[in-house]
Design a protein around this motif. Structure first.
Motif: not given
Ligand SMILES: Cc1cc2nc3c(=O)[nH]c(=O)nc-3n(C[C@H](O)[C@H](O)[C@H](O)COP(=O)(O)OP(=O)(O)OC[C@H]3O[C@@H](n4cnc5c(N)ncnc54)[C@H](O)[C@@H]3O)c2cc1C
Length: 321
Positions: A82-85, A110-113, A122-130, A318-321
Motif C-alpha cells: 500500500r502506498l502512503y504519502s 462495517e463490512y459492505a458486501d 467489522l471491516f478493518l483495513g489491513v495495512c492502515s491498521n497494521h 493532483l493526487e487523489v486516492y
Molecule cells: C499515491 C497514494 C498515496 C496515499 N497516501 C495515503 C496517506 O498518506 N495516508 C493514508 O491513510 N492513506 C493513503 N493512501 C491509501 C492507502 O494506500 C491505502 O489504500 C489505505 O490505507 C487502505 O489500505 P488498507 O490496507 O488499510 O485497507 P484494505 O485492507 O486494502 O481495504 C481497503 C479496500 O477494501 C474495500 N473496502 C473499504 N471499506 C470496505 C467495507 N466497509 N466493506 C468491504 N470492503 C471495503 C475498499 O474498496 C478498498 O479496496 C494512499 C494511496 C495512494 C494511491
C-alpha cells in the motif's frame, strides 16, 4: 491575465529504489495522533527510520513510499504493498533523510458486501491498521520511493501556491510547508492551504500548522469543516468554500505565478476542476482532452466526464486516492 511566469520545472527524483516485491526492513521511530484526541476518525503521524536502507536520502517531499503488511489475503496470497504519502520535507524529520513520516488513517467500518446485504461485521483495513498499531522500535517492511508527479518546482520562489487537501491529503503539504518555510532562508512565496475534514476535531496537524502560519505571514490557513452546520468555517466541502469566498480568493488564482495542488479524496478533483473551469481558468490550470467537453458549459460536466477528459495543466498537481 497578466504576463505569465515561466512554466514550473521539476527536480529529478529517485523511483523504486526498493521494489515492493523485495521490501526492506525499516523501524518505526514514533507514532502519535495527528488529530485532536477526541476526533471521530483515527489518524496517526507515523515516523519511520529508513537509515541504512536504499530509501535513506532518496525520497523527496510529495513522493510516497510503500508499506507491505504481514500475512495473507483470503485467497492465500501475501498482502500487496500500500502506498502512503510522505509527510516530511526532503531532508526528512531528522534533517538527514533518515527518518520519513506519513499520515495514516485507520480504515474502519462495517463490512459492505454487494452480494450479501446482511453482512455487517467489522471491516478493518489491513495495512492502515497494521501501520497504526506499530510501536516505536517495531519493524516495518517498506519500498519506494514512488511518484514523480506531485513535487515542488525546482525554483519554488518563482511561484505562489494554492494547496487544497482533504483528510490525509494533508501529508504532502506538511512536507512542502516544512520544506518551503523552515530553515535558514524561508521561501517568500504566497501560500494558501485549505484543509477539508468532516469535524473540527479531525483537523490534522492543527497546532503545527497554526504555529507555522503565526511565524510566516506569507502562509494563510483556511479550514473547510463539512459536517458541523454551526461551524464558522463550514464548507461544506473544499470547492464549496472556495466558491463561497471567491471574491477574497480570486486574485490568488488569477495570479500569473499561481500553482494549484490538490491531494486527498477522489471526489475533490471533480469539484475543484469544475470550479476552475467555471471561473474561466481552464487555460491556466487544466487540459481538456475532448472537443465536446471543451465546448460544454463546465457546470454540465459530470464526474465521469471530468475524470476521463479533464487533466491537470502544467501549473496544477493532483493526487487523489
Ligand atoms: C499515491 C497514494 C498515496 C496515499 N497516501 C495515503 C496517506 O498518506 N495516508 C493514508 O491513510 N492513506 C493513503 N493512501 C491509501 C492507502 O494506500 C491505502 O489504500 C489505505 O490505507 C487502505 O489500505 P488498507 O490496507 O488499510 O485497507 P484494505 O485492507 O486494502 O481495504 C481497503 C479496500 O477494501 C474495500 N473496502 C473499504 N471499506 C470496505 C467495507 N466497509 N466493506 C468491504 N470492503 C471495503 C475498499 O474498496 C478498498 O479496496 C494512499 C494511496 C495512494 C494511491
Amino acid at each position: 491575465m497578466t504576463e505569465s511566469s515561466p512554466d514550473p520545472v521539476f527536480p529529478p527524483v529517485t523511483m523504486h529504489a526498493v521494489r515492493p516485491n523485495d521490501p526492506v526492513v525499516a523501524r518505526v521511530h514514533s507514532s502519535t495522533p495527528a488529530t485532536s484526541r477526541r476526533a471521530a476518525s483515527i489518524v496517526r503521524h507515523v515516523e519511520v527510520d529508513v537509515s541504512g536502507t536504499p530509501l535513506e536520502g532518496a525520497f523527496r517531499a510529495g513522493q510516497s513510499f510503500g508499506v507491505v503488511p504481514p500475512g495473507e489475503t483470503a485467497k492465500g496470497k501475501p498482502h500487496g504493498v500500500r502506498l502512503y504519502s510522505i509527510a516530511s520535507p526532503t531532508r526528512g524529520e531528522d534533517g538527514a533523510g533518515k527518518i520519513l513520516s506519513t499520515t495514516t488513517k485507520r480504515v474502519i467500518s462495517e463490512y459492505a458486501d454487494a452480494e450479501d446485504a446482511h453482512r455487517h461485521e467489522l471491516f478493518l483495513g489491513v495495512c492502515s491498521n497494521h501501520l497504526c498499531d506499530l510501536r516505536p522500535g517495531d519493524e516495518v517492511l517498506v519500498a519506494g520511493p514512488n511518484g514523480k508527479g506531485f513535487l515542488l518546482p525546482e525554483a519554488p520562489e518563482q511561484h505562489n501556491y494554492i494547496f487544497l487537501a482533504t483528510g490525509t491529503g494533508i501529508a504532502p503539504f506538511r512536507g512542502f510547508l516544512k520544506e518551503l518555510l523552515e530553515g535558514d532562508s524561508p521561501c517568500p512565496s504566497k501560500i494558501l492551504l485549505m484543509l477539508g475534514v468532516p469535524w473540527e476535531t479531525d483537523l490534522l496537524y492543527r497546532e503545527e500548522l497554526e504555529a507555522l502560519a503565526q511565524k510566516h505571514n506569507n502562509l494563510e490557513l483556511r479550514w473547510a469543516i463539512s459536517r458541523e452546520n454551526h461551524h464558522p468555517d463550514r464548507g461544506p466541502y473544499v470547492h464549496d468554500r472556495l466558491e463561497r469566498e471567491w471574491s477574497e480568493l480570486e486574485s490568488r488564482f488569477t495570479d500569473p505565478k499561481a500553482m494549484v495542488y490538490a491531494c486527498g479524496l477522489a471526489g475533490m478533483q471533480v469539484g475543484v476542476f469544475r470550479l476552475l473551469a467555471q471561473r474561466g481558468l481552464t487555460e491556466q490550470f487544466l487540459k481538456i482532452r475532448d472537443e465536446e467537453t471543451a465546448g460544454m458549459d463546465p457546470s454540465e460536466w459530470d464526474a465521469a466526464r471530468i475524470k476521463r477528459f479533464v487533466r491537470p495543466g502544467a501549473r496544477t498537481k493532483l493526487e487523489v486516492y
